[in-house]
Structure formats: structure tokens, C-alpha cells
Design an enzyme around this catalytic site. Structure first.
Site, PDB file in Angstrom:
ATOM      1  N   TYR A 262      18.580   6.694  62.237  1.00  0.00           N
ATOM      2  CA  TYR A 262      19.176   7.905  63.243  1.00  0.00           C
ATOM      3  C   TYR A 262      16.937   8.845  63.222  1.00  0.00           C
ATOM      4  O   TYR A 262      17.077   9.530  64.573  1.00  0.00           O
ATOM      5  CB  TYR A 262      19.744   9.074  62.198  1.00  0.00           C
ATOM      6  CG  TYR A 262      19.504  10.375  62.144  1.00  0.00           C
ATOM      7  CD1 TYR A 262      20.611  10.736  63.583  1.00  0.00           C
ATOM      8  CD2 TYR A 262      18.836  11.186  61.796  1.00  0.00           C
ATOM      9  CE1 TYR A 262      20.467  11.937  63.743  1.00  0.00           C
ATOM     10  CE2 TYR A 262      19.068  12.700  62.335  1.00  0.00           C
ATOM     11  CZ  TYR A 262      19.470  13.175  63.381  1.00  0.00           C
ATOM     12  OH  TYR A 262      19.972  14.223  63.308  1.00  0.00           O
ATOM     13  N   ASP A 297      27.186   9.280  65.131  1.00  0.00           N
ATOM     14  CA  ASP A 297      27.605  10.408  66.633  1.00  0.00           C
ATOM     15  C   ASP A 297      26.919  11.152  67.274  1.00  0.00           C
ATOM     16  O   ASP A 297      26.691  11.140  68.611  1.00  0.00           O
ATOM     17  CB  ASP A 297      28.576  11.198  66.094  1.00  0.00           C
ATOM     18  CG  ASP A 297      27.427  11.853  65.120  1.00  0.00           C
ATOM     19  OD1 ASP A 297      26.680  13.234  64.550  1.00  0.00           O
ATOM     20  OD2 ASP A 297      27.468  11.600  63.591  1.00  0.00           O
ATOM     21  N   LYS A 369      33.329   7.217  58.608  1.00  0.00           N
ATOM     22  CA  LYS A 369      33.903   8.832  59.038  1.00  0.00           C
ATOM     23  C   LYS A 369      34.084   9.589  60.378  1.00  0.00           C
ATOM     24  O   LYS A 369      33.142   8.822  61.541  1.00  0.00           O
ATOM     25  CB  LYS A 369      32.008   9.201  58.520  1.00  0.00           C
ATOM     26  CG  LYS A 369      31.707  11.180  58.327  1.00  0.00           C
ATOM     27  CD  LYS A 369      30.557  10.698  58.737  1.00  0.00           C
ATOM     28  CE  LYS A 369      29.410  10.254  59.904  1.00  0.00           C
ATOM     29  NZ  LYS A 369      28.676  11.124  60.274  1.00  0.00           N
TER      30      LYS A 369
END
Lengths: 519, 247
Positions: A262, A297, A369
């Protein structure tokens, strides 16, 4: 029973490629360290605090070592050597360095045995403390029962830790299982962790050890009164990833946002720095029994959620393999995905369902998640509330591990107290309504959902095999991930990566590797 | 001249009905409910009906209410600053730039200072765009440079100067404690000090930004929620062409 039929050979190929990619960084993990890894070690040695200007002692010590060319042997050696030489504690050594009263380059190397004895004792002590926190958490779950599934995860983000406490307690009393304290927006790019309790932040509250302690104590109170263990999470990410992991391990955070890639893609942190830092950070998390969560996400908030669905799957598989390298077990891997398809697309619910089922099917033992709609959340709070209900429906139907609840005011502000409460009410209503529905349903033969899931899996597999061929750094430099080019030697923090010399010591790493049965 | 006042509408013209939802730091109960009613009364409302009371725990309660207002407004007297340039699609904008300016235009964008949320700038600039509108990167006649998040104002200005930018796009998503105002003001002050302000268009955008606010802060234009790449690109193209015509 609602179940996907995935092509097993494709799953195997995808995992093999991901394993190949994650397995190609031995050279980095073995031969290099970084400033924040050294500061983590300093923290594990019990050094904490800041000088009058707010500069944290771990930074002052490690910067001193860098300035004196003492870093390649590791901070552990330098501090232990000073402890042997001066008879001071690690904290006293750090304070003397910070005050300019002690120059570590002037000390003679003590006997290897004496240094080793100090390090052995100090690392045993730190690891025992972390182990106790892990055992305490396990005992709480044993006492009150396991977390619900999907767990109800909500955020607090006032910027003021004391205000956060009020909101977190209210949310926990209403049924939240996990409280996330969102960090202040600029923290990921700070090359230090602020010290002490903080009351001003932007879009969130600074992650500091004291803030962790304050929130943990507040949630422990609620856990006891509700007879339900309330988990706490924060972000082991950015330029201080391993330090925050250490702070979380010491203060008993239960989950950590801790993605392997990330920082590279979405914060422009150097690729080598990030992979190196995540290796050590994740090992700390593994040792502490902390559940990691990953940030897939983000691929969908920057790109189209249908077209780029495969990037989520590919990233999940890479995150899984990198986590295994650090000793994290599948049941502690909260691999991420999100409900971000344009609500105007016909049958978007079927597509979301296919993607959610794919994640669950690929990682059946992981507390995956699930992230709520954000991109198409608008100022129309009523519509957003409805989208959140559809999202909650899929969460329960597919048995996600953690449901990160959407807020009806997502597009407007960090949640007000009632926004969070309405989100919990929404989730509880939907979860209860469709609790066992999935056992009553199955997919039609040749169903669109099953086909779609296999298509995404194939695209992810093709992508991972291409990345394995090219090498991860080359692929990132070409912009294969999230359409963002990240050259191997670009981004922030590369100057904080250094080569270890042969006498380098990190007793924590060695001991954790042994206990986690890593080679 | 007779004023035509308009009032909030529930189901009958001029009934003045407004829906409320707010929380108070008090537990649920009759006292809390009365507190909520008094607050609405202090706002000058009538026919107050507290229809919902939700226990938020921890000593907080949410109230949902309806009430009537006698406030009214004459729309004919309202003046708002809006971006008035017509909106063209990508092809039309490219054609417009080609015919009116005859060269590629350069747009440098960033989320400045502490703001880490690129969703806005990406929706406007990235190739992919947002909701069926391609981003500026896709435009043939726009050289779009997206610097991403947490870009220091100094760095954005330096890059804009180096690239001889025609326009700067600044996104601000985080607005807690009015941080966006501080950041936007800092950028414009630096631009003034460096003599760049008059060299290029300064445009800001974000969920809490309006054209009016942008003008007030010294920008050329502001784009709020619901704005697309097409709005921004059309504005830039038409404004630059207008400036050229005047020059």
C-alpha cells in the site's frame, strides 16, 4: 449452501505465482535494515520519550548512530555496548545521547559475551511482555467468547484522543466489536512517531503509544462491563510501519492495518523501504498475535471496481504470501476487498456478491475484511445509508470476517456520533435478518456469479504470472499496479535503507523467527 | 413589486416543514426530549414534533424531529457566483483548444499539504475519470500532470513554473477544523509572493468547496461535489481562450 465453484488449477497457479513473487526478496530481508526498523529495536529495548522539542528519543538515538556511521552493526549492538560500558539502562543511554552527553562512537567495543548477555536479557524481557499481552487477549476471548462474524468495525476520528474515547465507548456499548482510531491524514509520511497524548489532528488522531494506551484502557473497561472483548486497531503503515507495530504489540492492539504494498502504490514510499519494513512489522504482528488487515479497497477507489476487480484478488494473494514469509497464520490475515461498484450499473449487486464470494472462497480460514462504499457515497445520506444496507447484506450472506461499516455521511465528514450509531443499527438489522439465509440458497448452474468469480480469478492469475516473469519491482515501475508507476529507486524513504554488515545484530528478529518457526 | 417568497415544502405550499436530526449530550428520556424541543424552539421553529429518540449510549441521544418555519426567501433577489462557462464533452473541448489556442495546454494538479485523499483529483485528472467522463489525462490537447497526495505548496508551484502550466488544480478533501481553508490560502499567498498568481489559472475543488468560496480565497474558480472533468476542462479551455482574445 451458497458456494462458488472455482477452478482448482487456476487457484493453484495464482498462489504459485504469488509465492514466487513474495519469495524473491530473501536478499532484501536478509541483508538490509532501515531507520524505522532500528527505531523499532530501540523501542523494544525499552527506550521511549521525547526531548523538549518533541523529537522522539528513538529518532535521536538512531540519527546519532547514522551520523557516527555506527548503524550498519545495528542499534541493538550500539546500545547494549553502551549499557555494558556505562552500567546505565537503555533508557539512560538514550537520554544521555539525546542530551549530547554521550557519544556512542567514543566507546570501546565491550566483550561480545557481555553484549550478547545484555541483549539476551533485554530481548527476553520485551518479548515476554508482548507474549503476556497476546495471552491476555486470548484469555479474554476464552472468557467472553469469540468475536462475532462479520465483526462490526467502526472508526473514530475526532483528532482528539479524549473525544475519541467517548465516541468509541458509545459505539462499543451499541455493539461495535472493533474500534479503529483513524490517523491524522499526514502521519503516514512522518518519519517519526509523535510522542504523548494528542488532542489535535486532521481527519484523524495521531497514532502515539500514549494514545494507544488511553484507548486500550477505555475499551478494556467496556469489555468488562459488556462481557464482550472489544478489539482496537490502528495503522502499521507509512514510514514508521514497524515502530507502530511494536507500539501496538506492547499496548495490546488487536488488529493492525498492515499492507505489504500500500505505501508504495498509494503513498509513494520507496518499494524497497516498504517491503523491508513490512517484513519486520509483520513478524512483530505475528509474534504479538495481532490480526493484520490489508488495503485492497484502495485499488477500487482509484480505478473502476469491475474492470480492476482482479487487482484486488492479485493483491490479496501477494499479501497472503508476504504475510506467510513473516510468520502470520491465515487465521490472522484480514485480507481486504470492497463494495465499490457504480450503483447505476445493472446487476451491480450480483457482481459485488461474486467478488465477495471469491475473496471468501480463496481465503476460507481468514477473517477477510470487507470495506464499504465510499466512491459513490454522496451528500445524499439517505442513498448512502441504503447502499450500506446492501453492503451489509453481502457481508452476512458471504460470512465476511470483518465488516467495516459504512457511514451515511461518508462523503461529508468524519463520523458524528449518531452517524456511527445508525451504521451499527443498520448492520445489526441486516445481519440479524439474513443470519442463516446463505444455508438456504445455492447458485444456479452456469450462474453469472460463478462465471464472474472465475473470470476475475483468471485475470488475477494471468496478471500475477506476468508480474512473476517481470519481477515485482519492474512491474511496479511500469505502472502495472493501480496504473501508478513506482520505480525501484524512487519514492520517499530510500535513504533510510542500509546494508547490514556481518556483525549486525537484531536479537528480536532472531528470537521471533525461532519461535515462529521461520527459517 | 410583490415579493414571491418561497418556504420549505412538506406536503402543502408554505407549510414550512423541515426535517431535523441531531444529537445531544444527554441520556434518552423526557428531559432530553424537552431539551431537543427547546433547542428547536430557540431556532424560531413552530409545530415542533420530536418523532424519534435514539439512545446513542454513553450519555448521548439522537433526536429526529419535524418543525415548521416561517422563514422565507425571494429567489429573485439571490445572487450566487457560479462557473458560467458552458460544459463541453471531451471531443468538443479538444477541438475547442485546437481551434482557439492552437496548442496543448498544461494542467498541474495535486492534493496539497496534509491532505492524503486523492479521490477528487484522481476523478478529474486520471485517464479513467469518473462516472463515464474521462479524466484530463485522456484529453488529446491537455498535458495533465497529477502530482498526487500530500504535495507541499512549494513543490506544486515549482512544478507548475517548470512546466509553464496554464492552470493549477488543487484538491482538498479533508476539511476538519477548516484545514482546507488554511492550505488553500497558503498556496495562493505563496503564488502571489512568487509572482505566479497572474501567470496561470488557479482552480480548487473538493466536497466543501464552492465557486464563491474559491473566489473569496483568491482563486479563479472552484468546483464542488458533483463536478466532473468535463466541467473543469471546459472552464479552463474557454477561460484561456477568452484571455487570449483579450490580450
Amino acid at each position: 449452501m451458497l458456494k462458488l465453484n472455482l477452478h482448482p488449477q487456476t487457484v493453484e497457479r495464482a498462489r504459485k505465482a504469488a509465492k514466487g513473487i513474495a519469495g524473491s526478496f530473501d536478499w532484501l530481508f536478509r541483508d538490509y535494515s532501515s531507520l524505522t526498523i532500528e527505531r523499532s529495536i530501540v523501542r523494544l529495548m525499552g527506550i521511549d520519550g521525547a526531548d523538549a522539542d518533541g523529537r522522539p528519543l528513538p529518532n535521536l538515538v538512531v540519527d546519532h548512530l547514522a551520523a557516527k556511521n555506527l548503524l550498519s552493526r545495528g542499534a541493538a549492538f550500539a546500545i547494549a555496548n553502551a549499557m555494558v560500558n556505562t552500567g546505565s539502562t537503555a533508557q539512560e543511554v538514550a537520554e544521555q545521547v539525546a542530551d549530547g552527553k554521550l557519544d556512542l562512537s567514543t566507546l570501546q567495543p565491550a566483550s561480545e559475551d557481555a553484549v550478547a548477555a545484555v541483549l539476551d536479557q533485554i530481548s527476553d524481557q520485551a518479548l515476554a511482555q508482548i507474549r503476556e499481552q497476546r495471552e491476555f487477549r486470548e484469555s479474554q476471548f476464552a472468557l467472553y467468547g469469540p468475536r462475532r462474524q462479520p465483526a462490526i468495525y467502526v472508526i473514530v476520528a475526532t483528532g482528539n484522543i479524549y473525544e475519541d474515547v467517548k465516541q468509541a465507548k458509545a459505539a462499543a456499548l451499541e455493539g461495535a466489536d472493533i474500534i479503529a482510531v483513524i490517523r491524522s491524514t499526514a502521519q503516514s509520511l512522518l518519519d517519526y512517531v509523535p510522542f504523548g497524548a494528542t488532542t489535535v489532528g486532521f481527519g484523524g488522531t495521531y497514532a502515539t503509544q500514549e494514545n494507544f494506551r488511553i484507548m486500550r484502557a477505555a475499551l478494556d473497561e467496556v469489555s468488562a462491563s459488556e462481557k464482550r472483548y472489544i478489539s482496537l486497531t490502528n495503522y502499521a503503515s507509512g514510514l514508521c510501519m514497524p515502530e507502530i507495530a511494536v507500539m501496538g504489540a506492547i499496548e495490546r492492539l488487536d488488529l493492525m492495518l498492515n499492507d505489504a504494498m500500500y505505501g508504495i502504490l498509494f503513498r509513494d514510499i520507496n518499494p524497497k523501504r516498504t517491503l523491508l519494513d513490512q517484513y519486520f512489522a509483520r513478524m512483530v504482528n505475528a509474534y504479538a498475535g495481532i490480526e493484520i488487515q490489508t488495503g485492497e479497497d484502495n485499488y477500487l477507489t482509484t480505478s473502476d471496481a469491475i474492470e480492476k476487480a482482479y487487482t484486488v484478488t492479485a493483491s490479496q494473494l501477494l499479501n497472503e504470501q508476504f504475510a506467510l514469509v513473516s510468520g502470520i497464520k491465515p487465521e490472522k490475515m484480514g485480507l481486504g476487498h470492497a463494495f465499490e461498484i457504480n450503483p447505476e450499473v445493472e446487476n451491480n449487486f450480483s457482481l459485488e456478491l461474486a467478488h465477495a464470494m471469491l475473496t471468501k472462497a480463496l481465503f476460507p480460514n481468514s477473517p477477510v475484511k470487507y470495506m464499504p462504499p465510499t466512491k459513490f457515497a454522496s451528500g445524499n445520506i439517505f442513498q448512502t445509508h441504503l447502499m450500506n444496507a446492501m453492503f451489509n447484506f453481502i457481508g452476512q450472506l458471504t460470512g465476511q470476517g470483518v465488516q467495516l461499516l459504512g457511514m451515511l455521511t461518508e462523503a461529508i465528514h468524519t463520523p458524528h456520533i449518531a452517524d456511527r450509531s445508525l451504521a451499527i443499527e443498520n448492520a445489526q438489522y441486516v445481519f440479524n435478518s439474513v443470519k442463516d439465509l446463505s444455508t438456504e440458497l445455492c447458485l444456479a448452474e452456469g450462474s453469472f456469479i460463478n462465471t464472474r468469480a472465475n473470470t476475475v480469478l483468471e485475470e488475477a492469475t494471468f496478471f500475477l504470472e506476468k508480474v512473476e516473469d517481470e519481477g515485482l519491482f519492474t512491474a511496479m515501475a511500469k505502472g502495472d499496479f493501480a496504473d501508478i508507476r513506482r520505480p525501484e529507486n524512487g519514492g520517499k524513504g530510500l535513504d533510510g535503507v542500509f546494508r547490514k554488515d556481518e556483525a549486525y545484530l537484531n536479537p528480536f528478529l532472531s528470537k521471533m523467527k525461532t519461535e515462529l518457526e521461520l527459517s | 413589486m410583490k415579493k414571491e417568497l418561497i418556504r420549505p415544502y412538506g406536503d402543502t405550499l408554505n407549510d414550512g416543514k423541515i426535517q431535523f436530526s441531531f444529537s445531544l449530550p444527554i441520556g434518552p428520556g423526557e428531559i432530553g426530549k424537552e431539551a431537543a424541543r427547546i433547542i428547536l424552539k430557540q431556532l424560531g421553529l413552530e409545530d415542533i414534533e420530536i418523532c424519534g429518540m435514539r439512545d446513542l449510549k454513553g450519555g448521548f441521544t439522537q433526536f429526529i424531529a419535524y418543525a415548521s418555519t416561517s422563514a422565507g426567501v425571494d429567489p429573485a433577489e439571490i445572487k450566487v457566483k457560479t462557473v458560467d462557462t458552458p460544459v463541453m464533452d471531451m471531443e468538443a473541448t479538444d477541438e475547442f483548444i485546437a481551434s482557439h489556442l492552437g496548442r496543448e495546454i498544461t494542467v498541474v494538479g495535486a492534493c496539497i499539504e496534509s491532505d492524503a485523499h486523492t479521490v477528487g483529483i484522481d476523478a478529474i485528472m486520471n485517464m479513467k475519470g469518473y462516472n463515464h467522463r474521462y479524466g484530463l489525462e485522456r484529453y488529446q490537447y491537455i498535458n495533465a500532470i497529477n502530482l498526487g497526495a500530500q504535495v507541499a505548496s512549494e513543490d506544486l508551484l515549482r512544478r507548475a513554473r517548470d512546466e509553464k502550466a496554464d492552470a493549477i488544480l488543487v484538491s482538498q478533501v479533508v476539511t476538519q477544523k477548516n484545514i482546507h481553508i488554511k492550505n488553500l490560502t497558503k498556496l495562493i499567498e505563496l503564488a502571489e509572493a512568487e509572482g505566479l498568481r497572474s501567470q496561470m489559472l488557479f482552480i480548487c475543488g473538493g466536497p466543501r468547496i464552492s465557486h464563491e468560496l474559491a473566489i473569496e480565497l483568491g482563486y479563479d474558480a472552484g468546483f464542488g461535489t458533483g463536478s466532473y472533468s468535463t466541467d473543469v476542462a471546459s472552464y479552463i479551455a474557454i477561460t484561456l481562450a477568452g484571455q487570449r482574445a483579450k490580450a
